[in-house]
Motif scaffolding. Structure first.
Motif, short mmCIF file in Angstrom:
data_model
loop_
_atom_site.label_atom_id
_atom_site.label_comp_id
_atom_site.label_asym_id
_atom_site.label_seq_id
_atom_site.Cartn_x
_atom_site.Cartn_y
_atom_site.Cartn_z
N UNK A 155 6.42 38.55 -43.14
CA UNK A 155 6.04 37.77 -41.99
C UNK A 155 7.07 37.98 -40.88
N UNK A 156 6.59 38.16 -39.66
CA UNK A 156 7.47 38.40 -38.52
C UNK A 156 8.21 37.13 -38.14
N UNK A 157 9.47 37.33 -37.76
CA UNK A 157 10.27 36.19 -37.32
C UNK A 157 9.79 35.76 -35.93
N UNK A 158 9.87 34.48 -35.66
CA UNK A 158 9.46 33.98 -34.36
C UNK A 158 10.50 34.38 -33.33
N UNK A 159 10.07 34.78 -32.17
CA UNK A 159 11.01 35.27 -31.16
C UNK A 159 11.94 34.19 -30.63
N UNK A 160 11.56 32.93 -30.75
CA UNK A 160 12.44 31.85 -30.27
C UNK A 160 13.76 31.84 -31.03
N UNK A 161 13.76 32.32 -32.29
CA UNK A 161 14.98 32.31 -33.09
C UNK A 161 16.09 33.16 -32.46
N UNK A 162 15.70 34.25 -31.78
CA UNK A 162 16.68 35.15 -31.18
C UNK A 162 16.93 34.84 -29.70
N UNK A 163 16.34 33.77 -29.21
CA UNK A 163 16.56 33.35 -27.82
C UNK A 163 17.92 32.67 -27.71
N UNK A 164 18.64 33.01 -26.67
CA UNK A 164 19.97 32.41 -26.46
C UNK A 164 19.84 30.94 -26.06
N UNK A 165 20.74 30.13 -26.58
CA UNK A 165 20.81 28.72 -26.19
C UNK A 165 20.97 28.65 -24.67
N UNK A 166 21.73 29.57 -24.11
CA UNK A 166 21.95 29.60 -22.66
C UNK A 166 20.65 29.82 -21.88
N UNK A 167 19.64 30.36 -22.53
CA UNK A 167 18.34 30.57 -21.86
C UNK A 167 17.51 29.30 -21.80
N UNK A 168 17.61 28.45 -22.83
CA UNK A 168 16.80 27.23 -22.85
C UNK A 168 17.53 26.03 -22.26
N UNK A 169 18.85 26.04 -22.36
CA UNK A 169 19.65 24.90 -21.90
C UNK A 169 19.37 24.52 -20.44
N UNK A 170 19.34 25.47 -19.51
CA UNK A 170 19.07 25.08 -18.11
C UNK A 170 17.70 24.41 -17.94
N UNK A 171 16.74 24.80 -18.75
CA UNK A 171 15.41 24.18 -18.69
C UNK A 171 15.46 22.75 -19.20
N UNK A 172 16.24 22.52 -20.24
CA UNK A 172 16.43 21.16 -20.75
C UNK A 172 17.04 20.27 -19.66
N UNK A 173 18.09 20.77 -19.04
CA UNK A 173 18.80 20.00 -18.01
C UNK A 173 17.88 19.75 -16.81
N UNK A 174 17.16 20.78 -16.38
CA UNK A 174 16.26 20.63 -15.23
C UNK A 174 15.17 19.59 -15.52
N UNK A 175 14.63 19.62 -16.73
CA UNK A 175 13.59 18.66 -17.11
C UNK A 175 14.14 17.24 -17.03
N UNK A 176 15.33 17.03 -17.58
CA UNK A 176 15.94 15.70 -17.56
C UNK A 176 16.25 15.26 -16.12
N UNK A 177 16.82 16.16 -15.34
CA UNK A 177 17.22 15.81 -13.97
C UNK A 177 16.00 15.52 -13.09
N UNK A 178 14.89 16.21 -13.31
CA UNK A 178 13.66 15.93 -12.55
C UNK A 178 13.20 14.49 -12.77
N UNK A 179 13.54 13.95 -13.93
CA UNK A 179 13.12 12.58 -14.28
C UNK A 179 14.25 11.57 -14.07
N UNK A 180 15.29 11.98 -13.34
CA UNK A 180 16.37 11.04 -13.02
C UNK A 180 17.41 10.86 -14.11
N UNK A 181 17.42 11.72 -15.10
CA UNK A 181 18.42 11.66 -16.16
C UNK A 181 19.48 12.73 -15.90
N UNK A 182 20.52 12.77 -16.71
CA UNK A 182 21.66 13.64 -16.40
C UNK A 182 21.90 14.73 -17.46
N UNK A 183 22.67 15.71 -17.03
CA UNK A 183 23.12 16.78 -17.94
C UNK A 183 23.93 16.16 -19.08
N UNK A 184 24.73 15.15 -18.77
CA UNK A 184 25.55 14.50 -19.79
C UNK A 184 24.67 13.94 -20.90
#
Length: 132
Positions: free
Chosen positions: A1-30
């Motif tokens: 079975x093929x490995x899911x491509x998300x496993x090889x995705x860098x944390x640095x690639x998803x982290x800014x999306x997490x922060x942006x999602x939170x900040x759009x809703x008035x929450x913080x990077x912290x």
């Protein structure tokens, strides 16, 4: 079975999306950092280091100091899947992180997000029952 491509995705690639999602809703990077550190056991410096080194998600979780034992209390739907029913342990950990960030963005209280029993108690703990 093929490995899911998300496993090889860098944390640095998803982290800014997490922060942006939170900040759009008035929450913080912290707050995003707090839930990620709660889940994985990384401290702020450790999280910054894995982001800077472009560590992939598989390595990020494999080298996590300690996945929080209360992570199993994370339930609900993220990306159309119930997180508690995901069979692949790595995919479940990734979806736990997604779910926590989603809860931050939705404005849930941190004590609820961190599955703590008492406001002000250290993350992952609850107060002992009162003695008679």
């Amino acid at each position: 079975m093929a490995r899911h491509r998300i496993f090889s995705t860098a944390v640095a690639s998803v982290y800014p999306h997490y922060v942006a999602k939170a900040e759009r809703k008035g929450r913080s990077r912290r707050e995003v950092d707090e839930v990620i550190c709660w889940l994985t056991g990384y401290d702020e410096a450790g999280l910054a280091d894995v982001i800077a080194r472009q560590v992939d998600l598989e390595t990020f979780f494999a080298q996590a100091p300690r996945v929080n034992p209360n992570a199993a209390l994370i339930t609900g739907v993220i990306c159309g899947y119930r997180v508690e029913e995901i069979e692949d342990p790595l995919m479940q950990q990734i979806r736990w992180m997604d779910k926590l960030v989603d809860e931050v963005a939705r404005g849930k209280k941190m004590t609820s997000i961190l599955r703590s029993g008492t406001p002000g108690a250290p993350a992952g703990t609850s107060s002992p029952p009162p003695s008679d």
